[in-house]
Design an enzyme around this catalytic site. Structure first.
Site, PDB file in Angstrom:
ATOM      1  N   SER A 148       0.848  -1.193   0.000  1.00  0.00           N
ATOM      2  CA  SER A 148       0.000   0.000   0.000  1.00  0.00           C
ATOM      3  C   SER A 148       0.880   1.238   0.000  1.00  0.00           C
ATOM      4  O   SER A 148       2.067   1.163   0.356  1.00  0.00           O
ATOM      5  CB  SER A 148      -0.854   0.008   1.273  1.00  0.00           C
ATOM      6  OG  SER A 148      -1.356   1.297   1.563  1.00  0.00           O
ATOM      7  N   TYR A 161      -3.122  -0.348  10.135  1.00  0.00           N
ATOM      8  CA  TYR A 161      -2.996  -0.669   8.699  1.00  0.00           C
ATOM      9  C   TYR A 161      -1.622  -0.263   8.186  1.00  0.00           C
ATOM     10  O   TYR A 161      -0.934  -1.041   7.519  1.00  0.00           O
ATOM     11  CB  TYR A 161      -4.093   0.053   7.946  1.00  0.00           C
ATOM     12  CG  TYR A 161      -4.175  -0.221   6.480  1.00  0.00           C
ATOM     13  CD1 TYR A 161      -3.598   0.645   5.553  1.00  0.00           C
ATOM     14  CD2 TYR A 161      -4.849  -1.329   5.996  1.00  0.00           C
ATOM     15  CE1 TYR A 161      -3.683   0.406   4.192  1.00  0.00           C
ATOM     16  CE2 TYR A 161      -4.949  -1.570   4.631  1.00  0.00           C
ATOM     17  CZ  TYR A 161      -4.371  -0.702   3.738  1.00  0.00           C
ATOM     18  OH  TYR A 161      -4.455  -0.938   2.382  1.00  0.00           O
TER      19      TYR A 161
HETATM   20  P1  NAP Z   1     -11.798  -5.379  -0.287  1.00  0.00           P
HETATM   21  O1  NAP Z   1     -12.588  -4.874  -1.432  1.00  0.00           O
HETATM   22  O2  NAP Z   1     -12.201  -5.053   1.113  1.00  0.00           O
HETATM   23  O3  NAP Z   1     -11.671  -7.012  -0.424  1.00  0.00           O
HETATM   24  C1  NAP Z   1     -10.984  -7.687   0.578  1.00  0.00           C
HETATM   25  C2  NAP Z   1     -11.004  -9.164   0.255  1.00  0.00           C
HETATM   26  O4  NAP Z   1     -10.248  -9.830   1.272  1.00  0.00           O
HETATM   27  C3  NAP Z   1     -12.403  -9.764   0.261  1.00  0.00           C
HETATM   28  O5  NAP Z   1     -12.482 -10.783  -0.730  1.00  0.00           O
HETATM   29  C4  NAP Z   1     -12.487 -10.420   1.640  1.00  0.00           C
HETATM   30  O6  NAP Z   1     -13.313 -11.560   1.667  1.00  0.00           O
HETATM   31  C5  NAP Z   1     -11.044 -10.886   1.824  1.00  0.00           C
HETATM   32  N1  NAP Z   1     -10.685 -11.106   3.228  1.00  0.00           N
HETATM   33  C6  NAP Z   1     -10.678 -10.207   4.236  1.00  0.00           C
HETATM   34  N2  NAP Z   1     -10.286 -10.802   5.384  1.00  0.00           N
HETATM   35  C7  NAP Z   1     -10.040 -12.115   5.079  1.00  0.00           C
HETATM   36  C8  NAP Z   1      -9.625 -13.253   5.834  1.00  0.00           C
HETATM   37  N3  NAP Z   1      -9.355 -13.167   7.149  1.00  0.00           N
HETATM   38  N4  NAP Z   1      -9.481 -14.436   5.192  1.00  0.00           N
HETATM   39  C9  NAP Z   1      -9.761 -14.533   3.875  1.00  0.00           C
HETATM   40  N5  NAP Z   1     -10.172 -13.508   3.100  1.00  0.00           N
HETATM   41  C10 NAP Z   1     -10.300 -12.311   3.715  1.00  0.00           C
HETATM   42  O7  NAP Z   1     -10.287  -4.911  -0.427  1.00  0.00           O
HETATM   43  P2  NAP Z   1      -9.530  -4.261  -1.679  1.00  0.00           P
HETATM   44  O8  NAP Z   1      -9.734  -2.790  -1.697  1.00  0.00           O
HETATM   45  O9  NAP Z   1      -9.806  -5.073  -2.902  1.00  0.00           O
HETATM   46  O10 NAP Z   1      -8.029  -4.495  -1.201  1.00  0.00           O
HETATM   47  C11 NAP Z   1      -7.376  -5.727  -1.446  1.00  0.00           C
HETATM   48  C12 NAP Z   1      -5.970  -5.574  -0.908  1.00  0.00           C
HETATM   49  O11 NAP Z   1      -5.379  -4.393  -1.463  1.00  0.00           O
HETATM   50  C13 NAP Z   1      -5.921  -5.379   0.609  1.00  0.00           C
HETATM   51  O12 NAP Z   1      -4.774  -6.017   1.123  1.00  0.00           O
HETATM   52  C14 NAP Z   1      -5.788  -3.860   0.763  1.00  0.00           C
HETATM   53  O13 NAP Z   1      -5.161  -3.520   1.985  1.00  0.00           O
HETATM   54  C15 NAP Z   1      -4.921  -3.534  -0.407  1.00  0.00           C
HETATM   55  N6  NAP Z   1      -4.981  -2.161  -0.883  1.00  0.00           N
HETATM   56  C16 NAP Z   1      -6.174  -1.596  -1.222  1.00  0.00           C
HETATM   57  C17 NAP Z   1      -6.166  -0.293  -1.735  1.00  0.00           C
HETATM   58  C18 NAP Z   1      -7.422   0.416  -2.152  1.00  0.00           C
HETATM   59  O14 NAP Z   1      -7.352   1.652  -2.367  1.00  0.00           O
HETATM   60  N7  NAP Z   1      -8.541  -0.265  -2.282  1.00  0.00           N
HETATM   61  C19 NAP Z   1      -4.968   0.392  -1.880  1.00  0.00           C
HETATM   62  C20 NAP Z   1      -3.779  -0.222  -1.468  1.00  0.00           C
HETATM   63  C21 NAP Z   1      -3.801  -1.509  -0.980  1.00  0.00           C
HETATM   64  P3  NAP Z   1     -14.813 -11.470   2.306  1.00  0.00           P
HETATM   65  O15 NAP Z   1     -15.568 -10.501   1.459  1.00  0.00           O
HETATM   66  O16 NAP Z   1     -15.352 -12.866   2.244  1.00  0.00           O
HETATM   67  O17 NAP Z   1     -14.637 -10.953   3.704  1.00  0.00           O
HETATM   68  C1  GCO Z   2      -7.129   4.968   3.683  1.00  0.00           C
HETATM   69  C2  GCO Z   2      -7.214   4.092   2.472  1.00  0.00           C
HETATM   70  C3  GCO Z   2      -5.817   3.662   2.044  1.00  0.00           C
HETATM   71  C4  GCO Z   2      -5.921   2.750   0.852  1.00  0.00           C
HETATM   72  C5  GCO Z   2      -4.602   2.286   0.385  1.00  0.00           C
HETATM   73  C6  GCO Z   2      -3.733   3.419  -0.088  1.00  0.00           C
HETATM   74  O1  GCO Z   2      -8.030   4.900   4.515  1.00  0.00           O
HETATM   75  O2  GCO Z   2      -6.157   5.731   3.755  1.00  0.00           O
HETATM   76  O3  GCO Z   2      -8.022   2.964   2.700  1.00  0.00           O
HETATM   77  O4  GCO Z   2      -5.171   3.037   3.088  1.00  0.00           O
HETATM   78  O5  GCO Z   2      -6.665   1.615   1.162  1.00  0.00           O
HETATM   79  O6  GCO Z   2      -3.964   1.492   1.321  1.00  0.00           O
HETATM   80  O7  GCO Z   2      -2.590   2.840  -0.705  1.00  0.00           O
END
Ligand code: NAP
Ligand code: GCO
Length: 267
Positions: A148, A161
């Site tokens: 992230s 986080y």
């Molecule tokens: P999301 O939409 O909240 O999806 C999260 C996924 O993880 C869901 O499929 C959820 O399954 C699964 N999950 C959560 N806890 C779990 C557990 N204990 N065991 C198995 N599965 C689990 O998240 P996202 O935005 O796609 O993010 C995916 C990854 O990218 C995360 O690591 C997040 O920190 C990272 N990220 C996101 C962003 C952003 O801006 N969105 C930016 C940087 C990094 P269920 O629905 O069944 O709970």
């Molecule tokens: C927040 C956001 C971010 C994104 C992502 C950015 O609350 O600041 O959720 O943390 O998820 O990780 O890279």
């Protein structure tokens, strides 16, 4: 020595994407499938799994979905055995499953803090440990940790986080260090702010119909002038999962529209 575009192909490879039911994980799984990989994913909710299977099928992808909590070491070990029995040895692990809890640090309980760290940092260790022995035996493997921007920067309310994602960057470098000699590459992808359910609260329209202040803030801080889309992560994921990146190791590839490089527009 000649370069061949087939080095980006994943035909015959088995990819396991944790949390691949929707969001970033689903998009990465779709990309790896389009490059030829067989897809396994897991999540927690049967409803999300059922919907995901339909969504993968609608894209012509025969993904195998499993209910498995990535923090449960026994369940993860059993899942890897089941994937190997049904699809074959795991060649590519994408540690994508993750949560965030936006709570001011002094209001956050240690239990809440531990839950975020458990899923975002301990679970990638558990899942990597489950697949590494097979990768070592086959002298080939790819691990991609979804880090992230918070692997580099902090902000209010995301202490757990940011600590977890900072640690995940260092776990990425350590897996590289410990297993690179076995032709195993472990890299990170660091998404910027991406439009997924996880960030939906930061983009909600205000009661007067205006954009969320945080939405406006992120767009102004991002040189690309927009939120990222899950599609923006697909090409980088294929690159890091393929032989095209066999000499890239311990790296976090930020896919953030330039936000980490930008001090921000002068007011
Ligand atoms: P999301 O939409 O909240 O999806 C999260 C996924 O993880 C869901 O499929 C959820 O399954 C699964 N999950 C959560 N806890 C779990 C557990 N204990 N065991 C198995 N599965 C689990 O998240 P996202 O935005 O796609 O993010 C995916 C990854 O990218 C995360 O690591 C997040 O920190 C990272 N990220 C996101 C962003 C952003 O801006 N969105 C930016 C940087 C990094 P269920 O629905 O069944 O709970
Ligand atoms: C927040 C956001 C971010 C994104 C992502 C950015 O609350 O600041 O959720 O943390 O998820 O990780 O890279």
């Amino acid at each position: 020595m000649s370069f061949d575009m087939d080095s980006f192909r994943l035909d015959g490879r088995v990819a396991w994407i944790t949390g691949g039911a929707y969001g970033i994980g689903f998009a990465i799984a779709e990309a790896l499938a389009k490059a030829g990989a067989k897809i396994a994913f897991n999540c927690l909710s049967q409803g999300h799994l059922n919907t995901a299977i339909e969504n993968y099928a609608a894209k012509g992808i025969e993904a195998r979905g499993y209910i498995c909590d990535v923090t449960d070491e026994g369940a993860v070990a059993a899942l890897v055995q089941r994937i190997e029995a049904e699809l074959g040895p795991v060649d590519i692990l994408v540690n994508n499953a993750g949560i965030i809890r936006r709570i001011p640090m002094c209001d956050m309980s240690a239990e809440e803090y531990r839950k975020v760290v458990d899923i975002d940092l301990v679970a990638p260790f558990i899942c990597a440990k489950a697949v590494l022995p097979g990768m070592i035996a086959r002298e080939h493997g790819k691990i991609i940790n979804i880090c992230s921007m918070m692997s580099e920067l902090g902000r209010e309310t995301v202490s757990a986080y940011a600590a977890a994602k900072g640690g995940l960057k260092m776990l990425t470098r350590n897996i590289c260090s410990e297993f690179g000699e076995h032709n195993i590459q472990c890299n990170g992808i660091g998404p910027g702010y991406i439009e997924t359910p996880q960030t939906a609260p930061l983009r909600e329209r205000q009661p007067d119909g205006s954009r969320h202040p945080f939405d406006q803030f992120i767009v102004s801080k991002t040189p690309a002038g927009r939120w990222g889309k899950v599609e923006d992560l697909m090409g980088p994921a294929v690159f890091l999962a393929s032989d095209a990146s066999n000499f890239v190791n311990g790296h976090v590839l930020y896919v953030d529209g330039g936000i980490l490089a930008y001090i921000g527009k002068q007011p």
